[in-house]
Design a protein around this motif. Structure first.
Motif, PDB file in Angstrom:
ATOM      1  N   THR A  69      69.116  54.715  81.545  1.00 26.42           N
ATOM      2  CA  THR A  69      69.615  56.070  81.794  1.00 26.42           C
ATOM      3  C   THR A  69      70.329  56.548  80.540  1.00 26.42           C
ATOM      4  N   PRO A  70      70.374  57.847  80.278  1.00 26.30           N
ATOM      5  CA  PRO A  70      69.883  58.914  81.146  1.00 26.30           C
ATOM      6  C   PRO A  70      68.398  59.204  80.993  1.00 26.30           C
ATOM      7  N   GLY A  71      67.682  58.449  80.190  1.00 25.08           N
ATOM      8  CA  GLY A  71      66.264  58.734  79.963  1.00 25.08           C
ATOM      9  C   GLY A  71      66.094  59.667  78.778  1.00 25.08           C
ATOM     10  N   ASP A  72      64.860  59.832  78.361  1.00 21.34           N
ATOM     11  CA  ASP A  72      64.526  60.638  77.186  1.00 21.34           C
ATOM     12  C   ASP A  72      64.461  62.117  77.569  1.00 21.34           C
ATOM     13  N   PRO A  73      65.249  62.987  76.904  1.00 23.84           N
ATOM     14  CA  PRO A  73      65.230  64.411  77.266  1.00 23.84           C
ATOM     15  C   PRO A  73      63.865  65.064  77.080  1.00 23.84           C
ATOM     16  N   THR A  74      63.046  64.562  76.160  1.00 21.38           N
ATOM     17  CA  THR A  74      61.704  65.115  75.973  1.00 21.38           C
ATOM     18  C   THR A  74      60.862  64.882  77.222  1.00 21.38           C
ATOM     19  N   TRP A  75      60.941  63.668  77.783  1.00 20.61           N
ATOM     20  CA  TRP A  75      60.199  63.358  79.004  1.00 20.61           C
ATOM     21  C   TRP A  75      60.743  64.133  80.189  1.00 20.61           C
ATOM     22  N   LEU A  76      62.061  64.333  80.229  1.00 19.31           N
ATOM     23  CA  LEU A  76      62.647  65.138  81.299  1.00 19.31           C
ATOM     24  C   LEU A  76      62.097  66.557  81.237  1.00 19.31           C
ATOM     25  N   GLY A  77      62.001  67.118  80.038  1.00 16.45           N
ATOM     26  CA  GLY A  77      61.450  68.468  79.885  1.00 16.45           C
ATOM     27  C   GLY A  77      60.014  68.553  80.366  1.00 16.45           C
ATOM     28  N   LYS A  78      59.197  67.547  80.038  1.00 16.02           N
ATOM     29  CA  LYS A  78      57.801  67.535  80.479  1.00 16.02           C
ATOM     30  C   LYS A  78      57.713  67.436  81.995  1.00 16.02           C
ATOM     31  N   TYR A  79      58.550  66.572  82.562  1.00 17.86           N
ATOM     32  CA  TYR A  79      58.571  66.406  84.012  1.00 17.86           C
ATOM     33  C   TYR A  79      58.975  67.707  84.704  1.00 17.86           C
ATOM     34  N   LEU A  80      60.029  68.354  84.187  1.00 20.01           N
ATOM     35  CA  LEU A  80      60.511  69.591  84.802  1.00 20.01           C
ATOM     36  C   LEU A  80      59.477  70.708  84.710  1.00 20.01           C
ATOM     37  N   GLU A  81      58.592  70.647  83.721  1.00 26.93           N
ATOM     38  CA  GLU A  81      57.490  71.617  83.641  1.00 26.93           C
ATOM     39  C   GLU A  81      56.572  71.474  84.852  1.00 26.93           C
ATOM     40  N   TYR A  82      56.281  70.234  85.260  1.00 23.48           N
ATOM     41  CA  TYR A  82      55.493  70.015  86.477  1.00 23.48           C
ATOM     42  C   TYR A  82      56.225  70.560  87.695  1.00 23.48           C
ATOM     43  N   VAL A  83      57.523  70.287  87.772  1.00 24.17           N
ATOM     44  CA  VAL A  83      58.316  70.730  88.915  1.00 24.17           C
ATOM     45  C   VAL A  83      58.261  72.255  89.040  1.00 24.17           C
ATOM     46  N   ARG A  84      58.409  72.958  87.906  1.00 21.91           N
ATOM     47  CA  ARG A  84      58.336  74.427  87.932  1.00 21.91           C
ATOM     48  C   ARG A  84      56.930  74.903  88.296  1.00 21.91           C
ATOM     49  N   GLU A  85      55.919  74.309  87.664  1.00 20.34           N
ATOM     50  CA  GLU A  85      54.531  74.721  87.882  1.00 20.34           C
ATOM     51  C   GLU A  85      54.136  74.598  89.357  1.00 20.34           C
ATOM     52  N   LEU A  86      54.586  73.534  90.011  1.00 19.17           N
ATOM     53  CA  LEU A  86      54.200  73.257  91.398  1.00 19.17           C
ATOM     54  C   LEU A  86      55.221  73.760  92.414  1.00 19.17           C
ATOM     55  N   LEU A 104      64.593  51.427  90.541  1.00 17.08           N
ATOM     56  CA  LEU A 104      64.622  51.740  91.955  1.00 17.08           C
ATOM     57  C   LEU A 104      64.104  53.146  92.132  1.00 17.08           C
ATOM     58  N   LEU A 105      63.130  53.309  92.930  1.00 20.34           N
ATOM     59  CA  LEU A 105      62.573  54.636  93.180  1.00 20.34           C
ATOM     60  C   LEU A 105      62.699  54.914  94.666  1.00 20.34           C
ATOM     61  N   TRP A 128      56.530  63.530  93.120  1.00 16.64           N
ATOM     62  CA  TRP A 128      56.505  63.395  91.661  1.00 16.64           C
ATOM     63  C   TRP A 128      57.811  62.720  91.267  1.00 16.64           C
ATOM     64  N   ALA A 129      57.728  61.697  90.433  1.00 18.22           N
ATOM     65  CA  ALA A 129      58.925  60.951  90.034  1.00 18.22           C
ATOM     66  C   ALA A 129      58.951  60.771  88.522  1.00 18.22           C
ATOM     67  N   LEU A 130      60.149  60.838  87.965  1.00 14.97           N
ATOM     68  CA  LEU A 130      60.375  60.490  86.565  1.00 14.97           C
ATOM     69  C   LEU A 130      61.178  59.203  86.550  1.00 14.97           C
ATOM     70  N   TRP A 184      62.676  49.606  86.647  1.00 10.74           N
ATOM     71  CA  TRP A 184      62.880  50.973  86.187  1.00 10.74           C
ATOM     72  C   TRP A 184      64.081  51.594  86.881  1.00 10.74           C
ATOM     73  N   LEU A 185      64.535  52.711  86.349  1.00 10.81           N
ATOM     74  CA  LEU A 185      65.515  53.567  87.012  1.00 10.81           C
ATOM     75  C   LEU A 185      64.838  54.879  87.365  1.00 10.81           C
ATOM     76  N   THR A 186      65.152  55.405  88.528  1.00 10.77           N
ATOM     77  CA  THR A 186      64.646  56.715  88.909  1.00 10.77           C
ATOM     78  C   THR A 186      65.567  57.765  88.301  1.00 10.77           C
ATOM     79  N   ILE A 187      65.004  58.646  87.483  1.00  7.63           N
ATOM     80  CA  ILE A 187      65.782  59.708  86.854  1.00  7.63           C
ATOM     81  C   ILE A 187      65.708  60.986  87.688  1.00  7.63           C
TER      82      ILE A 187
END
Length: 198
Positions: A162-179, A24-25, A155-157, A56-59
């Motif tokens: 759940t809770p999802g892969d912490p490596t992917w969360l880190g990559k996603y959060l890099e986009y969030v910070r950058e933008l 669900l997104l 932007w969605a992860l 999918w689950l929205t993280i």
């Protein structure tokens, strides 16, 4: 504002198809000052749309527009699943809320660029989707909506579990910070409408 810096790439995917629980997104879109052009948004190398089929689950959700979606809003738009037909990709959405449950399918078509699709949203609004990165168990998705000249994006992860892969969360959060994006509420609803009463 100076020239936009290119976004970091997610690197090669590990192709591990895995079907999982519900998807669900909360597809409520928004964008403001940190808009990236579509050419600046990375896409998954070797992307295979058939491997993102399913639920999918929205993280995490983020937008550059603060207060895009109110957590108190009784009406929610949730993405339940992604399916393909030929080269097209369909997002199965559900409106749910007080006395409301309605399914909506939004189909996007290949742009000719790998991992990028476009289509139209209700009212003839333009929708562009980029599959930024995925190992087919986790997915970073960029959605850009154009409505009467106003550009809105999300932007969605997503993850199969759940809770999802912490490596992917880190990559996603890099986009969030950058933008300089703002976190948006996540609604993982079981958006399956009950049968209508006779």
């Amino acid at each position: 504002m100076g020239a936009a810096r290119p976004l970091p790439a997610l690197g090669p995917a590990v192709m591990v198809p895995q079907r999982g629980p519900l998807l669900l997104l909360a597809l409520s879109l928004g964008l403001a000052c940190a808009q990236q052009t579509l050419e600046e948004v990375p896409v998954q190398p070797g992307f295979n749309a058939q491997k993102v089929e399913g639920r999918w689950l929205t993280i995490q959700l983020a937008s550059s527009r603060a207060h895009l979606v109110s957590p108190a809003d009784p009406l929610r738009l949730g993405l339940r699943s992604i399916w393909t037909r030929d080269e097209d990709v369909t997002f199965v959405l559900f409106w749910t809320g007080e006395g409301v449950c309605q399914g909506v399918n939004v189909t996007v078509h290949p742009t000719g660029l790998q991992g990028q699709f476009q289509g139209s949203w209700e009212g003839g609004n333009s929708m562009h989707v980029c599959f930024v990165g995925t190992d087919y168990s986790n997915l970073v998705l960029y959605v850009r909506l154009e409505d009467a000249g106003e550009v809105t994006s999300l932007w969605a992860l997503l993850a199969r579990t759940t809770p999802g892969d912490p490596t992917w969360l880190g990559k996603y959060l890099e986009y969030v910070r950058e933008l300089r994006l703002h976190k948006a509420p996540v609604f993982n609803l079981d958006a399956r409408c009950p049968p209508a009463e006779a």
